[in-house]
Design a protein around this motif. Structure first.
Motif, PDB file in Angstrom:
ATOM      1  N   TYR A  91       0.825  -1.208   0.000  1.00  0.00           N
ATOM      2  CA  TYR A  91       0.000   0.000   0.000  1.00  0.00           C
ATOM      3  C   TYR A  91       0.856   1.253   0.000  1.00  0.00           C
ATOM      4  O   TYR A  91       1.694   1.450   0.874  1.00  0.00           O
ATOM      5  N   ALA A  92       0.645   2.072  -1.023  1.00  0.00           N
ATOM      6  CA  ALA A  92       1.305   3.381  -1.082  1.00  0.00           C
ATOM      7  C   ALA A  92       0.451   4.263  -1.974  1.00  0.00           C
ATOM      8  O   ALA A  92       0.182   3.892  -3.128  1.00  0.00           O
ATOM      9  N   TYR A  93       0.011   5.401  -1.449  1.00  0.00           N
ATOM     10  CA  TYR A  93      -0.827   6.265  -2.286  1.00  0.00           C
ATOM     11  C   TYR A  93      -0.057   7.426  -2.902  1.00  0.00           C
ATOM     12  O   TYR A  93      -0.618   8.183  -3.673  1.00  0.00           O
ATOM     13  N   CYS A  94       1.226   7.538  -2.561  1.00  0.00           N
ATOM     14  CA  CYS A  94       2.082   8.533  -3.207  1.00  0.00           C
ATOM     15  C   CYS A  94       3.124   7.809  -4.040  1.00  0.00           C
ATOM     16  O   CYS A  94       4.014   7.129  -3.493  1.00  0.00           O
ATOM     17  N   LEU A  95       3.002   7.950  -5.344  1.00  0.00           N
ATOM     18  CA  LEU A  95       3.869   7.236  -6.282  1.00  0.00           C
ATOM     19  C   LEU A  95       4.399   8.209  -7.325  1.00  0.00           C
ATOM     20  O   LEU A  95       3.819   9.289  -7.533  1.00  0.00           O
ATOM     21  N   GLY A  96       5.474   7.817  -7.990  1.00  0.00           N
ATOM     22  CA  GLY A  96       6.013   8.710  -8.991  1.00  0.00           C
ATOM     23  C   GLY A  96       6.998   8.031  -9.922  1.00  0.00           C
ATOM     24  O   GLY A  96       7.340   6.866  -9.745  1.00  0.00           O
ATOM     25  N   LEU A 100       7.144  13.012  -4.140  1.00  0.00           N
ATOM     26  CA  LEU A 100       8.280  12.522  -4.921  1.00  0.00           C
ATOM     27  C   LEU A 100       8.817  13.572  -5.906  1.00  0.00           C
ATOM     28  O   LEU A 100       9.019  13.303  -7.084  1.00  0.00           O
ATOM     29  N   GLN A 101       9.081  14.741  -5.381  1.00  0.00           N
ATOM     30  CA  GLN A 101       9.711  15.778  -6.205  1.00  0.00           C
ATOM     31  C   GLN A 101      11.230  15.710  -6.103  1.00  0.00           C
ATOM     32  O   GLN A 101      11.931  16.403  -6.830  1.00  0.00           O
ATOM     33  N   ARG A 102      11.706  14.894  -5.171  1.00  0.00           N
ATOM     34  CA  ARG A 102      13.134  14.663  -5.020  1.00  0.00           C
ATOM     35  C   ARG A 102      13.379  13.171  -4.830  1.00  0.00           C
ATOM     36  O   ARG A 102      12.542  12.475  -4.242  1.00  0.00           O
ATOM     37  N   ALA A 103      14.529  12.702  -5.296  1.00  0.00           N
ATOM     38  CA  ALA A 103      14.851  11.283  -5.118  1.00  0.00           C
ATOM     39  C   ALA A 103      14.890  10.907  -3.641  1.00  0.00           C
ATOM     40  O   ALA A 103      14.542   9.783  -3.271  1.00  0.00           O
ATOM     41  N   ALA A 104      15.283  11.852  -2.791  1.00  0.00           N
ATOM     42  CA  ALA A 104      15.363  11.582  -1.356  1.00  0.00           C
ATOM     43  C   ALA A 104      13.990  11.325  -0.732  1.00  0.00           C
ATOM     44  O   ALA A 104      13.907  10.791   0.374  1.00  0.00           O
ATOM     45  N   ASP A 105      12.936  11.690  -1.432  1.00  0.00           N
ATOM     46  CA  ASP A 105      11.580  11.471  -0.912  1.00  0.00           C
ATOM     47  C   ASP A 105      11.142  10.016  -1.035  1.00  0.00           C
ATOM     48  O   ASP A 105      10.182   9.597  -0.399  1.00  0.00           O
ATOM     49  N   ALA A 106      11.810   9.251  -1.885  1.00  0.00           N
ATOM     50  CA  ALA A 106      11.368   7.886  -2.182  1.00  0.00           C
ATOM     51  C   ALA A 106      11.734   6.920  -1.055  1.00  0.00           C
ATOM     52  O   ALA A 106      12.843   6.959  -0.527  1.00  0.00           O
ATOM     53  N   SER A 107      10.768   6.059  -0.735  1.00  0.00           N
ATOM     54  CA  SER A 107      11.007   5.002   0.250  1.00  0.00           C
ATOM     55  C   SER A 107      11.348   3.680  -0.442  1.00  0.00           C
ATOM     56  O   SER A 107      12.055   2.842   0.121  1.00  0.00           O
ATOM     57  N   PHE A 108      10.799   3.480  -1.626  1.00  0.00           N
ATOM     58  CA  PHE A 108      11.024   2.244  -2.375  1.00  0.00           C
ATOM     59  C   PHE A 108      11.220   2.584  -3.854  1.00  0.00           C
ATOM     60  O   PHE A 108      10.625   3.535  -4.355  1.00  0.00           O
ATOM     61  N   TRP A 109      12.024   1.738  -4.510  1.00  0.00           N
ATOM     62  CA  TRP A 109      12.331   1.914  -5.923  1.00  0.00           C
ATOM     63  C   TRP A 109      12.091   0.621  -6.683  1.00  0.00           C
ATOM     64  O   TRP A 109      12.297  -0.463  -6.149  1.00  0.00           O
ATOM     65  N   GLY A 110      11.713   0.760  -7.956  1.00  0.00           N
ATOM     66  CA  GLY A 110      11.744  -0.367  -8.859  1.00  0.00           C
ATOM     67  C   GLY A 110      13.134  -0.501  -9.448  1.00  0.00           C
ATOM     68  O   GLY A 110      14.034   0.288  -9.140  1.00  0.00           O
ATOM     69  N   ALA A 123       7.384  12.883 -12.652  1.00  0.00           N
ATOM     70  CA  ALA A 123       5.957  13.069 -12.375  1.00  0.00           C
ATOM     71  C   ALA A 123       5.596  12.339 -11.094  1.00  0.00           C
ATOM     72  O   ALA A 123       6.268  11.376 -10.714  1.00  0.00           O
ATOM     73  N   GLY A 124       4.545  12.795 -10.444  1.00  0.00           N
ATOM     74  CA  GLY A 124       4.094  12.157  -9.216  1.00  0.00           C
ATOM     75  C   GLY A 124       2.588  12.194  -9.095  1.00  0.00           C
ATOM     76  O   GLY A 124       1.918  13.027  -9.729  1.00  0.00           O
ATOM     77  N   ILE A 125       2.072  11.291  -8.283  1.00  0.00           N
ATOM     78  CA  ILE A 125       0.635  11.225  -8.067  1.00  0.00           C
ATOM     79  C   ILE A 125       0.356  10.951  -6.599  1.00  0.00           C
ATOM     80  O   ILE A 125       0.993  10.102  -5.991  1.00  0.00           O
ATOM     81  N   ASN A 126      -0.559  11.733  -6.050  1.00  0.00           N
ATOM     82  CA  ASN A 126      -1.072  11.505  -4.704  1.00  0.00           C
ATOM     83  C   ASN A 126      -2.489  10.978  -4.904  1.00  0.00           C
ATOM     84  O   ASN A 126      -3.422  11.748  -5.129  1.00  0.00           O
ATOM     85  N   ALA A 127      -2.622   9.659  -4.891  1.00  0.00           N
ATOM     86  CA  ALA A 127      -3.889   9.038  -5.264  1.00  0.00           C
ATOM     87  C   ALA A 127      -4.995   9.325  -4.259  1.00  0.00           C
ATOM     88  O   ALA A 127      -6.166   9.374  -4.622  1.00  0.00           O
ATOM     89  N   GLN A 177       6.521   6.720  -2.068  1.00  0.00           N
ATOM     90  CA  GLN A 177       6.824   7.510  -0.871  1.00  0.00           C
ATOM     91  C   GLN A 177       5.843   7.087   0.206  1.00  0.00           C
ATOM     92  O   GLN A 177       4.628   7.269   0.064  1.00  0.00           O
ATOM     93  N   LEU A 178       6.349   6.516   1.313  1.00  0.00           N
ATOM     94  CA  LEU A 178       5.460   6.003   2.347  1.00  0.00           C
ATOM     95  C   LEU A 178       4.790   7.098   3.145  1.00  0.00           C
ATOM     96  O   LEU A 178       3.614   6.990   3.477  1.00  0.00           O
ATOM     97  N   PHE A 179       5.502   8.152   3.468  1.00  0.00           N
ATOM     98  CA  PHE A 179       4.957   9.181   4.333  1.00  0.00           C
ATOM     99  C   PHE A 179       4.787  10.467   3.543  1.00  0.00           C
ATOM    100  O   PHE A 179       5.750  11.182   3.292  1.00  0.00           O
TER     101      PHE A 179
END
Length: 125
Positions: A27-32, A106-116, A46-50, A96-98
């Protein structure tokens, strides 16, 4: 835990289109989407806050790329039209979990919690 798996990359001529997909488990509603060209830093595309129904796109791709998510199976997409040689890069899906309810994630790489693992996009002139 969130797992991400990209697909859909390839080689196209300038002006062509591709659609990237990212299978999302967990579960993650912030993706990019991010991209990284050889010798360059990873940049946010690009990013989406679902949860809030908010999307954003980098100026370099605005009007050409569109981020979206399938509500049924949570697959994340990046529709890329009118591709240019400067779009050539490895493209990564990120979660981005939080993130706050109304934030542009996810406007910065540091915002990401998980990567593909990434999918390569090559655009020839």
């Amino acid at each position: 835990q969130v797992q991400l798996q990209e697909s859909g990359g390839g080689s196209v001529h300038a002006g062509g289109s591709l659609r990237l997909s990212c299978a999302v488990s967990g579960y993650a509603y912030c993706l990019g989407w991010f991209r990284q060209a050889p010798g360059k830093e990873r940049e946010a595309v690009a990013g989406i806050n679902a949860r809030a129904g908010i999307t954003w796109h980098a100026d370099s791709v605005k009007g050409r790329f569109t981020i979206s998510q399938d509500n049924a199976d949570k697959t994340l997409y990046l529709q890329m039209d009118n591709l240019k040689p400067e779009d050539t890069a490895m493209y990564y899906c990120a979660a981005q979990l939080f993130c706050s309810y109304s934030s542009l994630p996810l406007q910065r790489a540091a915002d990401a919690s998980f990567w593909g693992q990434g999918t390569q996009v090559t655009v020839s002139s």
